[in-house]
Write a protein that holds these residues in place. Structure first.
Motif, mmCIF file in Angstrom:
data_model
loop_
_atom_site.group_PDB
_atom_site.id
_atom_site.type_symbol
_atom_site.label_atom_id
_atom_site.label_comp_id
_atom_site.label_asym_id
_atom_site.label_seq_id
_atom_site.Cartn_x
_atom_site.Cartn_y
_atom_site.Cartn_z
ATOM 1 N N SER A 353 -5.238 -12.820 6.398
ATOM 2 C CA SER A 353 -5.393 -11.326 6.529
ATOM 3 C C SER A 353 -7.764 -12.031 6.039
ATOM 4 O O SER A 353 -7.738 -10.685 6.677
ATOM 5 C CB SER A 353 -5.599 -10.502 5.237
ATOM 6 O OG SER A 353 -6.790 -10.915 4.329
ATOM 7 N N GLY A 354 -7.442 -12.901 6.037
ATOM 8 C CA GLY A 354 -9.468 -13.084 5.798
ATOM 9 C C GLY A 354 -9.513 -14.051 7.445
ATOM 10 O O GLY A 354 -10.419 -13.868 7.884
ATOM 11 N N GLY A 355 -8.828 -14.141 8.023
ATOM 12 C CA GLY A 355 -8.980 -14.357 8.775
ATOM 13 C C GLY A 355 -9.475 -15.757 9.372
ATOM 14 O O GLY A 355 -9.849 -16.728 8.566
ATOM 15 N N THR A 356 -9.608 -16.639 10.453
ATOM 16 C CA THR A 356 -10.086 -17.040 10.588
ATOM 17 C C THR A 356 -11.681 -17.682 10.958
ATOM 18 O O THR A 356 -11.970 -16.994 11.375
ATOM 19 C CB THR A 356 -9.271 -18.358 11.865
ATOM 20 O OG1 THR A 356 -8.359 -18.481 11.682
ATOM 21 C CG2 THR A 356 -9.851 -19.867 12.546
ATOM 22 N N GLN A 357 -12.509 -18.822 10.472
ATOM 23 C CA GLN A 357 -13.395 -18.949 10.269
ATOM 24 C C GLN A 357 -14.054 -19.387 11.940
ATOM 25 O O GLN A 357 -13.959 -20.943 12.049
ATOM 26 C CB GLN A 357 -13.689 -19.625 9.712
ATOM 27 C CG GLN A 357 -15.183 -19.681 9.087
ATOM 28 C CD GLN A 357 -16.093 -19.644 7.640
ATOM 29 O OE1 GLN A 357 -16.642 -19.305 7.147
ATOM 30 N NE2 GLN A 357 -15.363 -21.398 7.106
ATOM 31 N N SER A 450 -14.925 -26.211 11.499
ATOM 32 C CA SER A 450 -13.943 -27.040 9.856
ATOM 33 C C SER A 450 -13.356 -26.309 9.239
ATOM 34 O O SER A 450 -13.813 -24.993 8.978
ATOM 35 C CB SER A 450 -14.797 -28.496 8.944
ATOM 36 O OG SER A 450 -13.461 -28.762 8.168
ATOM 37 N N GLN A 451 -12.084 -25.647 9.167
ATOM 38 C CA GLN A 451 -10.999 -24.992 8.489
ATOM 39 C C GLN A 451 -10.864 -25.313 7.087
ATOM 40 O O GLN A 451 -9.796 -25.511 6.141
ATOM 41 C CB GLN A 451 -9.788 -24.957 9.177
ATOM 42 C CG GLN A 451 -10.377 -24.021 10.400
ATOM 43 C CD GLN A 451 -10.713 -22.845 11.076
ATOM 44 O OE1 GLN A 451 -10.936 -22.003 9.690
ATOM 45 N NE2 GLN A 451 -11.795 -23.034 10.860
ATOM 46 N N LEU A 452 -10.861 -27.077 7.131
ATOM 47 C CA LEU A 452 -10.760 -27.596 5.626
ATOM 48 C C LEU A 452 -11.522 -27.739 4.449
ATOM 49 O O LEU A 452 -11.456 -28.045 3.675
ATOM 50 C CB LEU A 452 -10.609 -29.067 6.459
ATOM 51 C CG LEU A 452 -9.326 -29.196 7.231
ATOM 52 C CD1 LEU A 452 -8.702 -30.528 7.322
ATOM 53 C CD2 LEU A 452 -7.688 -28.719 5.940
ATOM 54 N N THR A 453 -13.503 -27.742 5.241
ATOM 55 C CA THR A 453 -14.372 -27.798 4.538
ATOM 56 C C THR A 453 -14.670 -26.298 4.690
ATOM 57 O O THR A 453 -15.091 -25.756 5.492
ATOM 58 C CB THR A 453 -15.124 -29.266 4.256
ATOM 59 O OG1 THR A 453 -15.582 -28.607 5.961
ATOM 60 C CG2 THR A 453 -14.374 -30.236 5.029
ATOM 61 N N THR A 454 -16.099 -26.340 3.659
ATOM 62 C CA THR A 454 -17.015 -25.553 3.454
ATOM 63 C C THR A 454 -18.129 -25.796 4.882
ATOM 64 O O THR A 454 -19.303 -26.463 4.751
ATOM 65 C CB THR A 454 -17.701 -25.097 2.267
ATOM 66 O OG1 THR A 454 -17.163 -24.829 1.258
ATOM 67 C CG2 THR A 454 -18.604 -24.027 2.550
ATOM 68 N N PRO A 455 -18.444 -24.623 5.940
ATOM 69 C CA PRO A 455 -19.222 -25.702 7.375
ATOM 70 C C PRO A 455 -20.785 -24.762 6.678
ATOM 71 O O PRO A 455 -21.088 -23.855 5.844
ATOM 72 C CB PRO A 455 -18.608 -24.444 8.166
ATOM 73 C CG PRO A 455 -18.179 -23.671 7.614
ATOM 74 C CD PRO A 455 -17.638 -23.656 6.282
ATOM 75 N N ALA A 456 -20.931 -25.688 7.723
ATOM 76 C CA ALA A 456 -22.724 -25.139 7.404
ATOM 77 C C ALA A 456 -23.111 -24.267 7.449
ATOM 78 O O ALA A 456 -22.289 -22.680 8.896
ATOM 79 C CB ALA A 456 -24.005 -26.022 7.993
#
Length: 865
Positions: A353-357, A450-456
């Motif tokens: 529900s949050g979507g893709t970053q 990146s979907q696996l880390t917190t991006p800048a």
């Protein structure tokens, strides 16, 4: 969803077969008038699997059959219920029932990506009319069903269309000679409400009519973390069915029948396996994570999908005319059918529900399309989340005509000759995406992060082609499409059968010559990366206006010819014992890969057509009624030789821009197995029974999977190629253009979604309470073994044991029943598919997992007159 749901009601019958071998059923159209009582006060059930009225215990074919009464007694309301209750039959669906697949004896098709709605392994017929669309058939809860009959093994000789592994025939209710009717209402948990009714009336001595209707709504069974007050998996369905029969004499009958069905289904309970759970296959260099999962998929009760997705809407209309005439021992039959099917499906592509970053970049000017000078290094100034949805749209129109002439007497010599014409038009079939652009300005574009880390919060990343090309104002309510396909199939067939009975032996030879003329064409747009939103919406199932998709691909056309015989020999050593053996050929026609045009960035020219697949099925079995017909014992042993299997793979074009899925003929299989059924009337009031099937199809040497190369093949040159952890060995196979490809072998592995073991045990009771009333009960325990969701057999799912029960107080006119399905609320995975996930590299094979239905309990009251 709020709903009113009807279940079928009628008097329970003790002698009801559940599963394997041949079991009792109401007869189809012609046979419904031929049911007679035997000496044991038990109905002789008649079926028409060989285009004749025959006692089911006398047919040398394994048949599962259910009358409307049987469906009610077993609480079967959906195709999933039917599959769970019937060993040897597996029913799968995804996305709110958007795609229905039926498998018999584990002969699951490897091709589920292209042409599935035209050619399937199991043909579905309603009132004798082949159903091209598989997206509109799960309507047995509201359709006026008189009987469902499933014939196992190839039925191509007499039924033709897509009966490679078997056929399922659904017959709707027919008018009766006297005024009669019925009404049933149901209320159950999760706002499960149903109503169904029918009335049949004579208009004159020669004319009679029947009209029926059903309506059901259901709030669903899956919890959505994004909207806990609204379950997933709910639906609203309704249907209207009618029939008009004209019978001026015993030698002529005309039956005009038809129905309209409408279904709106919410998103199914679904979730994606977390990428960090992947544990085998090659390792992605950028992330250090494996690309595959090896193991059993665990069910998850809570999903997290967008709560605003559109329902999947399916509509189906059919009109058929059957004419029957008899003269001098000869019967002539004509069946004419028209169908209209429209389907539009929606599901959550990113499964969250949050979507893709994404990062967001801003176009500098009209020529600075990439938000920078390099597609691989575009700057972004902020982060946003974007929901993705996936949509399918389908429009189907068919016309069919069958004419047959056959012997209609008790002569030892029997014959049939006939012809068949089928014209299926699919002027619109498309799949599209929606990437939610509601929060973007007109000059803003999406950048991969990146979907696996917190991006800048700001940075540089590659321009996201997929997300930008499918930007829409609101992905929850619409999708856009880069292309659509138009296809047609014209089939011409002649068929016949010859049979002779000599003493206690009968021999029958059947055959069909079939010619499929297929055409397909793709209409697409050119997708400049500087202009997202050039992909176009499609309104409902309306064919796009000329020029909307301006690039017309080549028109592919080819004729596929086949001959499908069947031979049976049976012997009756005693009146109630039948021994039989048969050999039958099944064919699934070839077709075209049209998903991407032949080009430097598309598929290879050699990959456009794929050939038919065939099988020869050899079967030996017995059917018996023993101990004064208190025991029914049936069994069958079968062996299947399957060649040129159609396998879903990816293009081998090394310059293809995206991984394009195609179908190819990639090997052979062998299957062997057996099935048993036992029904025993312990007393006049109590009966027990059960059934079992074992089927073990496996790929032969040389079979391979071309879709798992990135996940499974290690090394960079043929000399260094090997198999990654958990993957099968790598073998070299020739390609259609004369080259060699190195791919994972399938030797010794099972087809996708093929179940090896299924069984059922049940007990019934019929206890008189008075001269008019009885207490009737039934308990079923149904087991389905695990299956694999990929060809390389690394991912298993679906094992479950479900308990259903029904307790009713009934008379000839009234009934009230308390029923429950999956009484112990078993949590299990109903289906699973693998596809690329939004925001992740395409090489990651991430399972999409569909939850099986939980416990359902309700009460049904009915009356008839």
């Amino acid at each position: 969803m709020k709903a009113l749901r009807a279940s079928g009601f009628a008097r329970s019958v003790l002698f009801t077969g559940v599963a394997l071998g041949s079991i009792t059923a109401a007869a189809p159209l012609a046979a419904q008038e031929t049911v007679a009582e035997d000496d044991g006060d038990r109905s002789e059930i008649v079926v028409t699997a060989r285009r004749r009225d025959e006692d089911i215990q006398s047919v040398p074919i394994s048949i599962n059959a259910y009358s409307a009464e049987d469906l009610a007694e077993r609480n079967i309301q959906t195709l999933a219920d039917l599959g769970n209750s019937t060993p040897g039959i597996v029913m799968n669906s995804i996305a709110g029932g958007n795609t229905q697949t039926i498998y018999i004896r584990g002969l699951a098709p490897g091709n589920t990506a292209n042409d599935l709605n035209v050619e399937a392994n199991v043909g579905v017929f309603i009132d004798g009319i082949y159903q091209t669309s598989r997206n509109t058939i799960d309507m047995i809860s509201v359709l006026d069903v008189g009987q469902i009959e499933i014939a196992k093994g190839p039925q191509s000789a007499l039924f033709g269309r897509s009966t490679f592994a078997g056929a399922m025939a659904i017959s709707t209710g027919k008018p009766t000679d006297d005024l009669s009717g019925s009404l049933q209402v149901t209320a159950g948990i999760d706002e499960d409400y149903r109503i169904r009714g029918a009335i049949s009336l004579p208009i004159s001595d020669t004319l009679k009519a029947r009209i029926a209707g059903g309506y059901v709504t259901y709030d669903g069974f899956g919890t959505n973390a994004a909207a806990r007050g609204d379950n997933l998996g709910g639906f609203e369905k309704y249907a209207v069915t009618g029939a008009l029969e004209f019978k001026p004499s015993e030698n002529f009958r005309a039956l005009l029948s038809g129905f309209y069905t409408h279904s709106e289904a919410e998103v199914s309970p679904v979730y994606g396996l977390p990428i960090r759970n992947l544990n085998c296959g090659n390792v992605n260099a950028a992330t250090g994570l494996p690309l595959l999962f090896c193991g059993e998929l665990a069910p998850q009760r809570v999903s997290d999908v967008s709560p605003r997705l559109n329902d999947t809407v399916a509509k189906n209309t059919q009109v058929s005319l059957t004419l029957e005439g008899r003269i001098a021992g000869v019967k002539a039959t004509s069946i004419t059918g028209l169908t209209w099917a429209d389907n539009r499906g929606t599901s959550d592509y990113d499964l969250t529900s949050g979507g893709t970053q994404f990062g967001v970049c801003t176009l500098g000017n009209a020529t600075n399309a990439s938000c920078g000078t390099n597609f691989l290094a575009a700057p972004y100034s902020r982060l946003t989340r974007v929901n993705f949805s996936i949509g399918t749209v389908e429009r189907v129109r068919t016309f069919s005509q069958e004419i047959r002439i056959q012997s209609d007497n008790e002569s030892p010599f029997q014959w049939i000759v006939g012809g068949y014409y089928f014209n299926s038009r699919i002027p619109l079939a498309a799949g599209g995406l929606g990437a939610d652009g509601a929060g973007l300005a007109a000059n803003e574009r999406l950048i991969q992060v990146s979907q696996l880390t917190t991006p800048a919060a700001t940075g540089v990343g590659p321009y996201d082609f997929t997300g930008n090309l499918f930007l829409v104002p609101d992905s929850n309510s619409g999708q856009v499409f880069g292309n659509y396909s138009s296809a047609s199939t014209k089939t011409f067939s002649i068929f016949g059968a010859l049979g002779y009975e000599f003493g206690d032996f009968r021999f029958n030879a059947e055959g069909r010559y079939n010619s499929d003329v297929k055409q397909a064409q793709v209409f697409s747009i050119l997708n400049p990366t500087s202009a997202p939103r050039v992909n176009q919406p499609i309104n409902g199932t309306t064919i796009p206006a000329a020029g909307t998709f301006p690039t017309a691909g080549p028109r592919f056309k080819r004729t596929f010819n086949s001959f499908t015989p069947r031979f049976t020999l049976d012997y009756r050593p005693a009146e109630d014992i039948l021994l039989y053996a048969s050999a039958a050929k099944g064919v699934r026609s070839g077709g075209f890969n049209t998903a991407n045009p032949v080009s430097a960035t598309g598929i290879l020219a050699s990959e456009v057509p794929y050939e038919e697949e065939t099988n020869w099925t050899y079967e030996a079995g017995f059917k018996s009624r023993l101990f004064e017909r208190r025991l029914t014992l049936n069994g069958a042993f079968f062996y299947v030789d399957w060649k040129d299997a159609q396998i879903s793979a990816f293009t081998q074009n090394p310059t293809a821009v995206n991984p394009v899925r195609i179908v190819q003929n990639a090997g052979a299989l062998r299957a062997k197995g057996f099935e048993m059924l036992a029904e025993f009337d312990v007393t006049d009031m109590f009966a027990i029974g059960g059934s079992f099937i074992y089927s073990d199809p496996k790929f032969r040497p040389g079979a391979y999977d071309g879709s798992q190369i990135p996940q499974c093949r290690t090394g960079t040159t043929p000399a260094t190629f090997g198999n990654a952890n958990g993957c099968p060995p790598i073998i070299a196979v020739p390609t259609a253009n004369g080259g060699t490809q190195f791919v994972p072998t399938l030797e010794g592995l099972r087809p996708t979604r093929s179940v090896k073991v299924q069984w059922n045990v049940h007990a019934t009771a019929d206890i008189p309470l008075s001269d008019d009333w009885a207490l009737r009960g039934r308990v079923d325990v149904n087991h389905t073994g695990p299956a694999f969701n990929n060809l390389i057999n690394t991912i298993s799912f679906g094992e479950r044991t479900l308990v259903n029960a029904r307790l009713a107080v009934e008379s000839d006119r009234f009934s009230i029943a308390l029923w429950g399905n999956n009484l112990f609320d078993k949590t299990y995975v109903q289906n699973s598919i693998n596809q690329p996930r939004a925001g992740f590299p395409a090489a990651f094979s991430i399972p999409e997992i569909y939850l099986g239905e939980g416990r359902r309990i309700g009460i049904t009251a009915g009356m008839k007159f």
